[in-house]
Design an enzyme around this catalytic site. Structure first.
Site, PDB file in Angstrom:
ATOM      1  N   TRP A   1       0.548  -1.022  -0.573  1.00  0.00           N
ATOM      2  CA  TRP A   1       0.083   0.124   0.256  1.00  0.00           C
ATOM      3  C   TRP A   1       0.575   0.896  -0.111  1.00  0.00           C
ATOM      4  O   TRP A   1       0.012   2.071   0.640  1.00  0.00           O
ATOM      5  CB  TRP A   1      -1.122   0.155   0.882  1.00  0.00           C
ATOM      6  CG  TRP A   1      -0.433   0.163   2.618  1.00  0.00           C
ATOM      7  CD1 TRP A   1       1.024  -0.258   3.089  1.00  0.00           C
ATOM      8  CD2 TRP A   1      -0.717   0.459   3.602  1.00  0.00           C
ATOM      9  NE1 TRP A   1       0.996   0.180   4.143  1.00  0.00           N
ATOM     10  CE2 TRP A   1       0.601   0.937   4.508  1.00  0.00           C
ATOM     11  CE3 TRP A   1      -2.365   1.157   4.304  1.00  0.00           C
ATOM     12  CZ2 TRP A   1       0.075   1.831   5.787  1.00  0.00           C
ATOM     13  CZ3 TRP A   1      -2.388   2.165   5.141  1.00  0.00           C
ATOM     14  CH2 TRP A   1      -1.718   1.984   5.730  1.00  0.00           C
ATOM     15  N   ASP A   2       2.293   0.831  -0.782  1.00  0.00           N
ATOM     16  CA  ASP A   2       2.749   2.036  -0.338  1.00  0.00           C
ATOM     17  C   ASP A   2       2.411   3.153  -1.165  1.00  0.00           C
ATOM     18  O   ASP A   2       2.955   4.357  -0.605  1.00  0.00           O
ATOM     19  CB  ASP A   2       4.313   1.957  -0.664  1.00  0.00           C
ATOM     20  CG  ASP A   2       5.317   1.149   1.069  1.00  0.00           C
ATOM     21  OD1 ASP A   2       5.855   1.124   2.163  1.00  0.00           O
ATOM     22  OD2 ASP A   2       4.447  -0.576   1.028  1.00  0.00           O
TER      23      ASP A   2
ATOM     24  N   LYS B   1       2.070  -2.168  16.526  1.00  0.00           N
ATOM     25  CA  LYS B   1       3.179  -1.956  15.619  1.00  0.00           C
ATOM     26  C   LYS B   1       3.985  -1.274  15.278  1.00  0.00           C
ATOM     27  O   LYS B   1       4.370  -0.134  15.570  1.00  0.00           O
ATOM     28  CB  LYS B   1       4.019  -3.136  14.096  1.00  0.00           C
ATOM     29  CG  LYS B   1       5.091  -2.915  13.767  1.00  0.00           C
ATOM     30  CD  LYS B   1       4.542  -3.927  11.965  1.00  0.00           C
ATOM     31  CE  LYS B   1       5.863  -3.847  11.658  1.00  0.00           C
ATOM     32  NZ  LYS B   1       5.318  -4.863  10.689  1.00  0.00           N
ATOM     33  N   GLN B   2       2.158  -0.297  14.524  1.00  0.00           N
ATOM     34  CA  GLN B   2       2.670   1.309  14.300  1.00  0.00           C
ATOM     35  C   GLN B   2       1.367   1.821  13.968  1.00  0.00           C
ATOM     36  O   GLN B   2      -0.036   1.285  14.472  1.00  0.00           O
ATOM     37  CB  GLN B   2       2.676   0.682  12.367  1.00  0.00           C
ATOM     38  CG  GLN B   2       2.115   0.007  11.670  1.00  0.00           C
ATOM     39  CD  GLN B   2       2.362  -0.616  10.663  1.00  0.00           C
ATOM     40  OE1 GLN B   2       3.263   0.905   9.672  1.00  0.00           O
ATOM     41  NE2 GLN B   2       2.900  -1.213   9.854  1.00  0.00           N
TER      42      GLN B   2
ATOM     43  N   GLU C   1      -0.751  -4.466  11.857  1.00  0.00           N
ATOM     44  CA  GLU C   1       0.347  -6.432  11.538  1.00  0.00           C
ATOM     45  C   GLU C   1       0.650  -7.044  12.476  1.00  0.00           C
ATOM     46  O   GLU C   1       0.646  -8.182  12.494  1.00  0.00           O
ATOM     47  CB  GLU C   1       1.265  -5.445  10.627  1.00  0.00           C
ATOM     48  CG  GLU C   1       0.892  -4.779   9.740  1.00  0.00           C
ATOM     49  CD  GLU C   1       1.788  -4.901   8.684  1.00  0.00           C
ATOM     50  OE1 GLU C   1       3.242  -4.696   8.785  1.00  0.00           O
ATOM     51  OE2 GLU C   1       1.211  -5.316   7.343  1.00  0.00           O
TER      52      GLU C   1
END
Length: 798
Positions: A353-354, A612-613, A492
């Site tokens: 998805w970057d 995680k983020q 994630e």
């Protein structure tokens, strides 16, 4: 080091792979890691070349199962060149290697302005004394099928001969990522080598299953007549050896020009023939260098960013690597946004998805590249629709990881290098990738005014993604709400509930809010389409007008969970256990990959309130405060500034920042909230790759989304720039460490709109042209700026 130069002093075996990634040279069609030319793949070095979109699929035995993975292929090594002294008695010294001859004054210098890598050093041979070496190489930006290397060897006191071996090496595998070492890695078959003329060697091969043909040709010439020149094609290597006289003050110059073609290229009959033709007609090294530098000068004029100090140097390096991966040449290719660039083999070169972090920058500089990247998704729309049907859903379900043909490429198992165990990988449930694609379609069309794309390919993607979300939403009995169940969010870490037999989570807030946004935009688009186009579009995708009322209802009634006065990451997040963060930070030098740590301890991150983020906070990255408030209002929730600020604080305390994207998102969210700690996260995003904060991951490829995101942080984040309603909306936010900046934009036919902030003022310059004036809207005023005019706005409170 200057603002345009990155230098590395000394020879550092432990840091070579990091340097090789950061010194990668490319042109959007292919890229070559910045390994020293004489090196072979091993524990220290990893020379590699990757061509955009060249994938291959192999089957491996993993943990008692057969798994299939598709990888970006490491192509034959064109860069290989080594040398050694030869003596009057016919003997020769050892081939130079920095691992056996400790180099003196070793330096790598990456010139960003001209996109060339220069290596200089001296070394001492027992018989020949001290020899000085300079090597300069490039991957050509004007002709995207050419690369070149110049090597100059100078003897300080010795007269004799230098033997040079120049080779195209097809004996390569995919070996950049250590944790993939147990997988099948041999992607190239049918390797053939040969020579066509006295100074040209060639190599051809194919990928084993995707059957992509690869052709390389190399022309190696010396600056003075060699005493011997021999072509030695072998099974996997096409070798050219030259012996050249050397004397003090008479440098030996060897130029190597290489052409690379694949069967995916347009307007060729076969890759080897095209490579031989191209190398035969290629100019000499000085002319190649001039045309290459001129092409980069044109790129920098359209894309450069000016920020004082070290931050500006890093931002320019980031921009350099974005342009090497996604250059104007990309507009002619069928490729997506590889998460790790064309710089290494992590994530197998896949597309995630970057583009969500990359396209907002490209839209306002190279919109033709953005459109091509969206076309990559549109060509794979039929595959996404088939995937949705296979899952029992309508519309389009795009894969979390994409490669050559749009099928789901996410592995079924992944290795925890800390425990050595192969574990189930359920990240394919990150269906929010579809919302990212829809967001990119909308942002591109708003920035460019490309209504033709919005009404055709863009509409097809947007409506099919909306259709998927509407069909995925289930009524929640007794609540008047809809739910989306069985997904994984951007975090994630969490892929299932503790002790659950099946993967997936319910009502991930980011997924649901962005799904509601997609549905709302799709409905807006349907209403705006001309009647004939609407009918044609509905017929083309098989959409019944009776589906639209459900879209409207779901877009207003999707459930967003809350707990303790904050937005819940997903339903039940607040019921998970609290982690003893201090204990883990004390016990481990880094807890970025907390999931791996806990699994190695026999525990699971699924049990804890740990991220995680950025997940919920990603909403603050994508949407302005006003638009986010409007989204929650539409859903029937009152999320005011107080609720949002509590939510930000809540997740700041529970995030391990295991992704390079995390610092970027948190930095922007905090900057918009005018928080003092924003800079620490922005600085982390800037340092993510140059300092390799993830502990060895940069050597496996740079993090393209994070690099592009730092550029967009300045371009859109700090300026508050939005392109909507045929105007540029600006709402600058103060970030003292980045209080001065400047950049240019392409917008609605205007090439080079200059925006500069300094001394509490915002200067906007519109270049002279025949285009219409542009409208600029700030929070307290609106101005219209005609071509050829400059407007200086004093920012309130500064």
């Amino acid at each position: 080091m200057s603002e345009w130069t990155w230098e590395y002093e000394g020879y550092d075996p432990a840091g070579e792979r990091l340097r090789e990634s950061l010194c990668t040279l490319g042109n959007g069609c292919f890229a070559t890691r910045g390994a020293v030319p004489e090196s072979r793949a091993g524990l220290v070095h990893y020379p590699a070349t990757y061509a955009a979109g060249v994938y291959n699929r192999l089957e491996s035995a993993v943990a008692g199962r057969r798994v299939v993975n598709e990888d970006l292929v490491n192509l034959p090594n064109w860069l290989f060149l080594r040398f050694r002294p030869r003596f009057a008695d016919g003997s020769a010294g050892p081939w130079f290697s920095p691992d056996t001859h400790r180099p003196l004054d070793h330096r790598h210098s990456l010139d960003l302005r001209r996109a060339i890598l220069t290596r200089t050093f001296r070394f001492r041979d027992d018989e020949a004394g001290v020899l000085g070496v300079e090597q300069v190489w490039l991957v050509h930006m004007a002709d995207p099928h050419l690369a070149a290397l110049r090597t100059v060897v100078t003897a300080e006191e010795w007269s004799g001969q230098i033997e040079v071996e120049s080779a195209l090496d097809g004996d390569v595998t995919n070996g950049n990522v250590h944790r993939y070492r147990s997988l099948e890695r041999h992607h190239l078959v049918h390797v053939r080598t040969g020579a066509s003329t006295a100074d040209v060697t060639w190599l051809s091969c194919r990928t084993s299953t995707s059957d992509i043909g690869i052709g390389m040709a190399a022309r190696t010439v010396a600056g003075q007549p060699p005493t011997a020149s021999e072509l030695r094609p072998s099974h996997h290597r096409a070798v050219h050896r030259l012996v050249i006289p050397v004397a003090p003050g008479r440098p030996v110059v060897v130029d190597r020009t290489v052409a690379l073609h694949t069967s995916r290229d347009r307007a060729i009959s076969d890759p080897l023939g095209a490579a031989l033709d191209r190398v035969a007609t290629a100019p000499d090294f000085p002319a190649l260098l001039d045309s290459h530098a001129a092409a980069w000068a044109r790129l920098w004029r359209g894309a450069d960013i000016q920020v004082p100090g070290e931050a500006g140097r890093v931002l320019r390096l980031h921009l350099f690597h974005v342009l090497q991966t996604l250059s104007p040449h990309t507009a002619d290719l069928d490729v997506g946004v590889p998460a790790r660039g064309l710089h290494g083999e992590a994530y197998r070169g896949h597309v995630f998805w970057d583009e969500l972090f990359v396209l907002p920058y490209l839209n306002l500089h190279f919109p033709e590249v953005s459109r091509a990247l969206l076309d990559y998704r549109h060509r794979r729309l039929p595959q996404a629709c088939r995937a949705a049907r296979a899952a029992g859903r309508a519309g389009a379900m795009y894969p979390w990881q994409s490669g050559s043909d749009g099928r789901e490429e996410t592995q079924r198992l992944h290795l925890n290098p800390r425990s050595g165990r192969w574990l189930p990988d359920d990240s394919r449930l990150q269906h929010h990738v579809g919302s990212a694609i829809a967001y990119n379609v909308w942002q591109y069309c708003e920035a460019t005014g490309d209504t033709e794309y919005l009404h055709t390919k863009g509409a097809e993607m947007l409506l099919q993604i909306a259709r998927f979300w509407a069909d995925s939403a289930e009524p929640a009995p007794g609540t008047g709400r809809y739910r989306i169940r069985g997904v994984v969010g951007p975090d994630e870490y969490h892929d299932r509930y503790p002790d659950a037999d099946r993967p997936g989570l319910d009502d991930n807030a980011y997924t649901n809010v962005t799904a509601a946004w997609v549905l709302g935009r799709a409905l807006d688009l349907v209403r705006r389409l001309p009647a004939w186009r609407r009918q044609e579009l509905f017929e083309r995708i098989g959409l019944e007008s009776g589906e639209l009322p459900k879209w409207e209802e779901v877009s207003r009634r999707l459930r967003v969970p809350f707990h303790r006065g904050v937005i819940s990451q997903f339903d039940g997040y607040g019921d998970l256990a609290e982690l003893d963060w201090d204990a883990y930070r004390t016990h481990y030098p880094s807890i970025r990959r907390l999931d791996r740590i806990l699994e190695a301890e026999g525990d699971s991150v699924n049990r804890y309130q740990a991220s995680k983020q950025a997940d919920v906070l990603m909403l603050g990255y994508l949407f302005s405060a006003a638009e986010l408030r409007s989204l929650f209002d539409r859903l029937g929730y009152d999320v005011d500034d107080e609720v949002w600020h509590r939510t930000v604080d809540y997740y700041l305390r529970r995030t391990s920042h295991g992704s390079t994207l995390s610092g970027l998102v948190h930095g922007l969210v905090l900057a918009r909230a005018r928080r003092a700690e924003a800079w620490s996260y922005v600085r982390e995003a800037l340092e993510a790759d140059i300092a390799d904060i993830q502990g060895g991951t940069t050597g496996e490829g740079i993090h393209l989304g994070a690099m592009a995101g730092t550029l967009d942080l300045v371009q859109r984040g700090l300026t508050g720039l939005e392109t909507r309603e045929d105007a540029l909306f600006l709402d600058p936010v103060p970030l003292p460490a980045l209080s001065e900046y400047g950049f240019s934009l392409r917008y609605r036919g205007h090439w080079g709109i200059g925006i500069r902030r300094r001394s509490g003022q915002l200067e906007i310059r519109v270049p002279d042209s025949e285009e219409s004036p542009i409208r600029v809207v700030l929070a307290d005023r609106a101005v219209t700026i005609a071509p050829g005019e400059t407007c200086t706005l004093v920012l309130p409170g500064e």
